[in-house]
Design an enzyme around this catalytic site. Structure first.
Site, PDB file in Angstrom:
ATOM      1  N   HIS A  79      -7.663  -5.553  -0.641  1.00 42.53           N
ATOM      2  CA  HIS A  79      -6.470  -4.775  -0.160  1.00 42.53           C
ATOM      3  C   HIS A  79      -5.324  -5.018   0.591  1.00 42.53           C
ATOM      4  O   HIS A  79      -4.591  -4.815   0.863  1.00 42.53           O
ATOM      5  CB  HIS A  79      -6.890  -3.144   0.446  1.00 42.53           C
ATOM      6  CG  HIS A  79      -5.830  -1.783   0.006  1.00 42.53           C
ATOM      7  ND1 HIS A  79      -5.067  -1.799  -1.319  1.00 42.53           N
ATOM      8  CD2 HIS A  79      -5.535  -1.638   1.517  1.00 42.53           C
ATOM      9  CE1 HIS A  79      -3.776  -1.276  -0.216  1.00 42.53           C
ATOM     10  NE2 HIS A  79      -4.581  -0.810   1.224  1.00 42.53           N
TER      11      HIS A  79
ATOM     12  N   ASP B 212      -9.700  -4.620  -4.818  1.00 45.17           N
ATOM     13  CA  ASP B 212      -9.293  -3.148  -3.923  1.00 45.17           C
ATOM     14  C   ASP B 212      -9.821  -2.456  -3.988  1.00 45.17           C
ATOM     15  O   ASP B 212     -10.177  -1.366  -4.889  1.00 45.17           O
ATOM     16  CB  ASP B 212      -7.704  -2.975  -4.261  1.00 45.17           C
ATOM     17  CG  ASP B 212      -6.930  -2.173  -3.209  1.00 45.17           C
ATOM     18  OD1 ASP B 212      -7.597  -1.513  -2.374  1.00 45.17           O
ATOM     19  OD2 ASP B 212      -6.245  -2.315  -3.210  1.00 45.17           O
TER      20      ASP B 212
ATOM     21  N   SER C 268       0.326  -0.776  -0.157  1.00 47.49           N
ATOM     22  CA  SER C 268      -0.207  -0.231   0.117  1.00 47.49           C
ATOM     23  C   SER C 268       0.827   1.386  -0.118  1.00 47.49           C
ATOM     24  O   SER C 268       1.668   1.588  -1.152  1.00 47.49           O
ATOM     25  CB  SER C 268      -1.002   0.108   0.925  1.00 47.49           C
ATOM     26  OG  SER C 268      -2.261   0.786   0.680  1.00 47.49           O
TER      27      SER C 268
HETATM   28  O1  9J3 Z   1      -2.496   0.807   3.290  1.00 53.27           O
HETATM   29  C1  9J3 Z   1      -2.303   1.397   2.837  1.00 53.27           C
HETATM   30  O2  9J3 Z   1      -1.203   2.234   3.138  1.00 53.27           O
HETATM   31  C2  9J3 Z   1      -4.296   2.399   2.523  1.00 53.27           C
HETATM   32  C3  9J3 Z   1      -3.508   3.818   1.591  1.00 53.27           C
HETATM   33  C4  9J3 Z   1      -4.684   4.693   2.036  1.00 53.27           C
HETATM   34  O3  9J3 Z   1      -5.278   4.392   3.164  1.00 53.27           O
HETATM   35  O4  9J3 Z   1      -4.443   6.262   1.555  1.00 53.27           O
HETATM   36  C5  9J3 Z   1      -5.514   7.035   1.778  1.00 53.27           C
HETATM   37  C6  9J3 Z   1      -5.330   8.472   2.466  1.00 53.27           C
END
Ligand code: 9J3
Ligand code: ZN
Length: 284
Positions: free
Chosen positions: A234, A202, A155
């Site tokens: 995700h 996702d 992520s």
């Molecule tokens: O799991 C993550 O790093 C999610 C990315 C995310 O939630 O972005 C929103 C600002």
């Protein structure tokens, strides 16, 4: 005089004997048995130990190192992995153990704060690379080939992986970004083999606005691949998904270990019910 000549002869031949005495080393960086469809979908052959890294290290927030116990096949390549937004290293234990069991030293970092954004995570991955190759505990250092490291993450840690790959020293040989998230959609500066692993369903790092544009933008990468896990969400990186493990491990094997026994599992790209998409730049 005869004694002196004998000593010189011994001094000359001993290092040569050391070079030829280890058949596993002579084959290059190949570690573990030849892969099969089933072996790649499971854990590897190496038993794994762990070591924790203090949060007081410089440049990142500590974490855990997973390493193969074996010392009989030579040293192993390394991987430094960043968690996603709000996540901790401990959420990636199954994934880290699986990768380590195939013959890699895996450092899963904790970030300085769980709210760090991708580029900050990328800088921390690179600090983790420095730590792993220069300051790791002796049991880890004894098993690591400090000249062959990969960067990886999930992520925002996957977005950080792209940043780290874009700014990596020469010892970084490959990158694997899992369900990567980043506001910057273009990464033409990345010059190492890079795999993107997307999750079809996702809703946080949607593949059409993250993984696929990232993959398409990697115009400077000598090789790249995009694998998309069918029906996955995700948080698949926090599970022990077999196809995710297979893609991750085969990329590391091919580009950190230069192990061409894995070529048939990457080229032509695998076709399976468990993959909703697969794209690559298979070399000739
Ligand atoms: O799991 C993550 O790093 C999610 C990315 C995310 O939630 O972005 C929103 C600002
Ligand atoms: Zn599907």
């Amino acid at each position: 005089m005869a004694i002196r000549l004998g000593a010189i002869a011994a001094a000359l031949t001993l290092p040569l004997a050391g070079l030829v005495a280890s058949p596993a080393q002579a084959e290059g960086y190949e570690r573990g048995p030849a892969p099969s469809e089933s072996s790649l979908l499971g854990s590897g052959s190496f038993s794994v130990s762990t070591d924790s890294v203090s949060s007081f290290v410089s440049g990142f927030g500590g974490g855990t190192i997973y390493y193969p116990n074996s010392t009989s096949e030579g040293t192993f390549g390394g991987v430094v992995f960043s968690p996603g937004f709000t996540a901790r290293a401990s959420q990636y234990i199954p994934l880290a153990r699986r990768v380590a069991s195939h013959g890699f030293v895996v450092l899963v970092i904790d970030t300085n704060t769980v709210y760090d954004y991708p580029n900050t995570r990328g800088r921390q991955i690179l600090a983790g690379v420095e730590y792993l190759t220069e300051d790791a505990p002796s049991a880890v250092a004894a098993r690591l080939d400090e000249s062959r490291i990969a960067v990886a993450g999930h992520s925002m840690g996957g977005g950080g992986t792209l940043y780290a790959a874009d700014n990596a020293p020469g010892i970084v040989k490959a990158a694997v970004a899992l369900q990567p998230w980043h506001t910057d959609k273009t990464w033409p500066g990345v010059r190492i083999p890079t795999m993107i692993i997307g999750a079809e369903n996702d809703t946080i790092a949607g593949v059409s606005s993250h993984s696929i544009p990232f993959y398409n933008s990697l115009s400077g990468a000598p090789e790249k691949a995009y694998g998309e896990i069918n029906n996955a969400g995700h948080l698949i990186a926090n599970s022990d998904d077999d196809w995710q493990g297979r893609l991750f491990v085969s990329w590391l094997k091919r580009y950190v270990d230069e192990d061409t026994r894995y070529d048939p599992y990457l080229c032509p790209g695998p076709s399976s019910y468990y993959l909703s998409d697969y794209r690559d730049t298979c070399p000739a």
